[in-house]
Scaffold this motif. Structure first.
Motif, PDB file in Angstrom:
ATOM      1  N   ASP A 100       0.841  -1.198   0.000  1.00  0.00           N
ATOM      2  CA  ASP A 100       0.000   0.000   0.000  1.00  0.00           C
ATOM      3  C   ASP A 100       0.880   1.253   0.000  1.00  0.00           C
ATOM      4  OD1 ASP A 100      -2.242   1.552  -0.036  1.00  0.00           O
ATOM      5  OD2 ASP A 100      -3.071   0.850   1.851  1.00  0.00           O
ATOM      6  N   HIS A 101       0.307   2.397   0.308  1.00  0.00           N
ATOM      7  CA  HIS A 101       1.065   3.642   0.345  1.00  0.00           C
ATOM      8  C   HIS A 101       0.593   4.493   1.523  1.00  0.00           C
ATOM      9  CE1 HIS A 101      -2.643   4.910  -1.699  1.00  0.00           C
ATOM     10  NE2 HIS A 101      -2.391   6.119  -1.225  1.00  0.00           N
ATOM     11  N   ALA A 102       1.446   5.392   1.959  1.00  0.00           N
ATOM     12  CA  ALA A 102       1.060   6.363   2.984  1.00  0.00           C
ATOM     13  C   ALA A 102       0.281   7.488   2.321  1.00  0.00           C
ATOM     14  CB  ALA A 102       2.303   6.906   3.680  1.00  0.00           C
ATOM     15  N   ASP A 103      -0.776   7.931   2.984  1.00  0.00           N
ATOM     16  CA  ASP A 103      -1.667   8.924   2.387  1.00  0.00           C
ATOM     17  C   ASP A 103      -1.857  10.096   3.348  1.00  0.00           C
ATOM     18  OD1 ASP A 103      -3.879   9.339   0.138  1.00  0.00           O
ATOM     19  OD2 ASP A 103      -4.774   9.883   2.058  1.00  0.00           O
ATOM     20  N   VAL A 104      -1.607  11.317   2.867  1.00  0.00           N
ATOM     21  CA  VAL A 104      -1.820  12.535   3.651  1.00  0.00           C
ATOM     22  C   VAL A 104      -2.760  13.447   2.877  1.00  0.00           C
ATOM     23  CG1 VAL A 104      -0.766  14.598   4.646  1.00  0.00           C
ATOM     24  CG2 VAL A 104       0.425  12.399   4.792  1.00  0.00           C
ATOM     25  N   ARG A 105      -3.804  13.895   3.550  1.00  0.00           N
ATOM     26  CA  ARG A 105      -4.762  14.802   2.911  1.00  0.00           C
ATOM     27  C   ARG A 105      -4.858  16.082   3.722  1.00  0.00           C
ATOM     28  NH1 ARG A 105      -9.648  10.869   0.689  1.00  0.00           N
ATOM     29  NH2 ARG A 105      -8.267   9.184  -0.051  1.00  0.00           N
ATOM     30  N   VAL A 106      -4.733  17.204   3.019  1.00  0.00           N
ATOM     31  CA  VAL A 106      -4.734  18.513   3.655  1.00  0.00           C
ATOM     32  C   VAL A 106      -5.832  19.367   3.032  1.00  0.00           C
ATOM     33  CG1 VAL A 106      -3.403  20.607   4.116  1.00  0.00           C
ATOM     34  CG2 VAL A 106      -2.247  18.372   4.059  1.00  0.00           C
ATOM     35  N   ARG A 107      -6.635  20.000   3.882  1.00  0.00           N
ATOM     36  CA  ARG A 107      -7.657  20.934   3.396  1.00  0.00           C
ATOM     37  C   ARG A 107      -7.527  22.246   4.164  1.00  0.00           C
ATOM     38  NH1 ARG A 107     -13.455  18.702   2.945  1.00  0.00           N
ATOM     39  NH2 ARG A 107     -12.614  17.994   0.956  1.00  0.00           N
ATOM     40  N   LEU A 108      -7.310  23.330   3.428  1.00  0.00           N
ATOM     41  CA  LEU A 108      -7.171  24.659   4.013  1.00  0.00           C
ATOM     42  C   LEU A 108      -8.284  25.551   3.481  1.00  0.00           C
ATOM     43  CD1 LEU A 108      -3.311  25.109   3.401  1.00  0.00           C
ATOM     44  CD2 LEU A 108      -4.450  23.987   5.335  1.00  0.00           C
ATOM     45  N   THR A 109      -8.986  26.234   4.381  1.00  0.00           N
ATOM     46  CA  THR A 109     -10.073  27.137   4.005  1.00  0.00           C
ATOM     47  C   THR A 109      -9.804  28.501   4.635  1.00  0.00           C
ATOM     48  OG1 THR A 109     -11.613  25.269   4.016  1.00  0.00           O
ATOM     49  CG2 THR A 109     -12.569  27.477   4.017  1.00  0.00           C
ATOM     50  N   VAL A 110      -9.883  29.553   3.831  1.00  0.00           N
ATOM     51  CA  VAL A 110      -9.581  30.897   4.321  1.00  0.00           C
ATOM     52  C   VAL A 110     -10.731  31.827   3.970  1.00  0.00           C
ATOM     53  CG1 VAL A 110      -7.890  32.764   4.395  1.00  0.00           C
ATOM     54  CG2 VAL A 110      -7.136  30.422   3.889  1.00  0.00           C
ATOM     55  N   GLY A 111     -11.267  32.507   4.996  1.00  0.00           N
ATOM     56  CA  GLY A 111     -12.385  33.419   4.798  1.00  0.00           C
ATOM     57  C   GLY A 111     -11.971  34.743   4.178  1.00  0.00           C
ATOM     58  N   GLU A 112     -12.943  35.588   3.942  1.00  0.00           N
ATOM     59  CA  GLU A 112     -12.714  36.860   3.267  1.00  0.00           C
ATOM     60  C   GLU A 112     -11.651  37.685   3.973  1.00  0.00           C
ATOM     61  OE1 GLU A 112     -15.372  40.668   1.667  1.00  0.00           O
ATOM     62  OE2 GLU A 112     -16.320  38.901   2.565  1.00  0.00           O
ATOM     63  N   PHE A 126      12.350   7.953   2.081  1.00  0.00           N
ATOM     64  CA  PHE A 126      13.327   6.878   2.141  1.00  0.00           C
ATOM     65  C   PHE A 126      13.171   5.956   0.928  1.00  0.00           C
ATOM     66  CE2 PHE A 126      13.536   8.595   6.266  1.00  0.00           C
ATOM     67  CZ  PHE A 126      14.659   8.108   6.909  1.00  0.00           C
ATOM     68  N   ASP A 127      14.189   5.146   0.681  1.00  0.00           N
ATOM     69  CA  ASP A 127      14.156   4.219  -0.437  1.00  0.00           C
ATOM     70  C   ASP A 127      12.983   3.241  -0.280  1.00  0.00           C
ATOM     71  OD1 ASP A 127      15.253   3.262  -2.862  1.00  0.00           O
ATOM     72  OD2 ASP A 127      16.134   1.557  -1.797  1.00  0.00           O
ATOM     73  N   ARG A 128      12.320   2.974  -1.400  1.00  0.00           N
ATOM     74  CA  ARG A 128      11.183   2.061  -1.477  1.00  0.00           C
ATOM     75  C   ARG A 128       9.940   2.590  -0.755  1.00  0.00           C
ATOM     76  NH1 ARG A 128      12.559  -1.610  -5.523  1.00  0.00           N
ATOM     77  NH2 ARG A 128      14.790  -2.038  -5.341  1.00  0.00           N
ATOM     78  N   ALA A 129       9.895   3.885  -0.485  1.00  0.00           N
ATOM     79  CA  ALA A 129       8.704   4.473   0.122  1.00  0.00           C
ATOM     80  C   ALA A 129       7.602   4.625  -0.926  1.00  0.00           C
ATOM     81  CB  ALA A 129       9.032   5.832   0.725  1.00  0.00           C
ATOM     82  N   ALA A 130       6.358   4.666  -0.463  1.00  0.00           N
ATOM     83  CA  ALA A 130       5.206   4.916  -1.328  1.00  0.00           C
ATOM     84  C   ALA A 130       4.337   5.960  -0.635  1.00  0.00           C
ATOM     85  CB  ALA A 130       4.422   3.628  -1.578  1.00  0.00           C
ATOM     86  N   PHE A 131       4.119   7.105  -1.292  1.00  0.00           N
ATOM     87  CA  PHE A 131       3.508   8.247  -0.615  1.00  0.00           C
ATOM     88  C   PHE A 131       2.630   9.025  -1.578  1.00  0.00           C
ATOM     89  CE2 PHE A 131       3.833  12.799   0.664  1.00  0.00           C
ATOM     90  CZ  PHE A 131       3.277  12.712   1.931  1.00  0.00           C
ATOM     91  N   ALA A 132       1.473   9.464  -1.081  1.00  0.00           N
ATOM     92  CA  ALA A 132       0.579  10.324  -1.856  1.00  0.00           C
ATOM     93  C   ALA A 132       0.036  11.406  -0.946  1.00  0.00           C
ATOM     94  CB  ALA A 132      -0.557   9.522  -2.469  1.00  0.00           C
ATOM     95  N   ARG A 133       0.079  12.643  -1.420  1.00  0.00           N
ATOM     96  CA  ARG A 133      -0.419  13.773  -0.632  1.00  0.00           C
ATOM     97  C   ARG A 133      -1.345  14.614  -1.507  1.00  0.00           C
ATOM     98  NH1 ARG A 133       4.296  16.462   1.819  1.00  0.00           N
ATOM     99  NH2 ARG A 133       4.778  17.060  -0.324  1.00  0.00           N
ATOM    100  N   THR A 134      -2.478  15.016  -0.932  1.00  0.00           N
ATOM    101  CA  THR A 134      -3.436  15.878  -1.616  1.00  0.00           C
ATOM    102  C   THR A 134      -3.601  17.160  -0.814  1.00  0.00           C
ATOM    103  OG1 THR A 134      -4.643  13.969  -2.482  1.00  0.00           O
ATOM    104  CG2 THR A 134      -5.788  16.083  -2.482  1.00  0.00           C
ATOM    105  N   LEU A 135      -3.475  18.296  -1.491  1.00  0.00           N
ATOM    106  CA  LEU A 135      -3.605  19.605  -0.860  1.00  0.00           C
ATOM    107  C   LEU A 135      -4.740  20.364  -1.541  1.00  0.00           C
ATOM    108  CD1 LEU A 135      -2.376  21.683   1.141  1.00  0.00           C
ATOM    109  CD2 LEU A 135      -0.843  22.400  -0.697  1.00  0.00           C
ATOM    110  N   GLU A 136      -5.813  20.603  -0.790  1.00  0.00           N
ATOM    111  CA  GLU A 136      -6.972  21.343  -1.295  1.00  0.00           C
ATOM    112  C   GLU A 136      -7.074  22.660  -0.536  1.00  0.00           C
ATOM    113  OE1 GLU A 136      -9.239  20.509  -3.624  1.00  0.00           O
ATOM    114  OE2 GLU A 136      -8.777  18.388  -4.014  1.00  0.00           O
ATOM    115  N   ILE A 137      -7.128  23.779  -1.277  1.00  0.00           N
ATOM    116  CA  ILE A 137      -7.181  25.104  -0.659  1.00  0.00           C
ATOM    117  C   ILE A 137      -8.345  25.877  -1.258  1.00  0.00           C
ATOM    118  CG2 ILE A 137      -5.913  27.224  -0.183  1.00  0.00           C
ATOM    119  CD1 ILE A 137      -3.326  25.685  -0.676  1.00  0.00           C
ATOM    120  N   ASP A 138      -9.193  26.411  -0.384  1.00  0.00           N
ATOM    121  CA  ASP A 138     -10.330  27.236  -0.810  1.00  0.00           C
ATOM    122  C   ASP A 138     -10.191  28.624  -0.203  1.00  0.00           C
ATOM    123  OD1 ASP A 138     -12.144  25.370  -2.344  1.00  0.00           O
ATOM    124  OD2 ASP A 138     -11.914  24.229  -0.485  1.00  0.00           O
ATOM    125  N   LEU A 139     -10.082  29.639  -1.079  1.00  0.00           N
ATOM    126  CA  LEU A 139      -9.886  31.017  -0.650  1.00  0.00           C
ATOM    127  C   LEU A 139     -11.129  31.840  -0.975  1.00  0.00           C
ATOM    128  CD1 LEU A 139      -6.269  31.548  -2.079  1.00  0.00           C
ATOM    129  CD2 LEU A 139      -6.905  30.847   0.242  1.00  0.00           C
TER     130      LEU A 139
END
Length: 280
Positions: A100-112, A126-139
């Motif tokens: 499998d893989h390591a999964d990081v999900r980030v959601r940032l929301t910024v008001g007016e 590191f060698d042989r690592a498996a990684f997925a990161r998702t960055l969602e930003i709403d301004l």
């Protein structure tokens, strides 16, 4: 705040780490104050004492790193006219994955007219690592964002190099519901070969992407290019009623990359400067 969906593991999978942390802040009496703090699993948030400036928060993964099957989710909601700076306690390490893989999900929301500085310390792969990161930003209209992600593929000082593995970084940034920035960086399974290509990193193992969405972005383009130098580049675009400055850097190791990131973040983060943990 809509919650990121993430997997909760049963007792049979207790060796895998899972965590969700949420932070919300709002402007009150001329200062940014904590409004919500939620922590679950291995995801923790701590707040250094600050007398002025933006609210500061430190993200901590108590699992001590990530490997295949681990799941982390971070959510930050900055209210209208509020300001927050987010960093990590240390560099996040992504270890070899058995499956499998390591999964990081980030959601940032910024008001007016709010502002967020997302400034985690480097991710070390590191060698042989498996990684997925998702960055969602709403301004919201008038909101600003400074966003950094830096990655080091192996630690040369320790005789380590991430020759093989998989790494995927996905960014989506929206202002008032309109997409203003999108990118997908994917490398592997032969990481060393890909980084060695002149069009990718020319043999460098440390890379960083830094995005500033702000009406002041264009004025900072020239000093940013001076800091980035020949090992990288920077560009500016007008987007809606604001501007977007994008910088990419690469270096021979994490130390060389940090030498340029420190003045660059200090410049783009204005009076707030560097997160305190960056100078420790």
């Amino acid at each position: 705040m809509d919650t990121i969906e993430y997997t909760k593991f049963s007792a049979a999978l207790a060796q895998r780490a899972a965590g969700l942390a949420q932070l919300g802040c709002a402007s009150a009496d001329g200062r940014t104050r904590l409004r919500r703090l939620y922590q679950e699993g291995s995801a923790k948030i701590r707040r250094p004492a600050v007398s002025s400036g933006p609210l500061e928060a430190v993200l901590i993964n108590t699992a001590g790193g990530l490997t295949g099957g681990d799941r982390l989710a971070w959510e930050v909601d900055v209210g209208a006219h509020a300001s927050a700076a987010i960093t990590t306690q240390a560099c996040e390490k992504v270890y070899r994955a058995a499956s499998d893989h390591a999964d990081v999900r980030v959601r940032l929301t910024v008001g007016e007219n709010g502002r967020i500085a997302w400034l985690p310390q480097e991710t070390i792969v590191f060698d042989r690592a498996a990684f997925a990161r998702t960055l969602e930003i709403d301004l919201a209209p008038g909101a600003e964002a400074l966003v950094l992600e830096a990655t080091v593929f192996g630690r040369l000082a320790m005789g380590e190099r991430a020759a093989h593995g998989s790494f995927h970084d996905r960014w989506r940034v929206r202002r008032d519901g309109r997409l203003i920035h999108a990118e997908d960086f994917r490398i592997g399974p032969d990481i060393a070969a890909a980084l060695g290509r002149p069009a990718v990193a020319g043999g460098a193992i440390a890379v960083a992407t830094l995005l500033l969405v702000s009406p002041d972005a264009e004025a900072l383009l020239h000093p940013v290019r001076e800091i980035v130098g020949a090992q990288g580049g920077a560009s500016f675009w007008s987007v809606t009623t604001s501007g977007k400055l994008l910088a990419r850097l690469h270096a021979g190791d994490g130390y060389q990359l940090r030498q340029r990131l420190v003045p660059l973040v200090g410049l783009l983060n204005g009076r707030a400067g560097l997160p305190k943990l960056w100078s420790l």
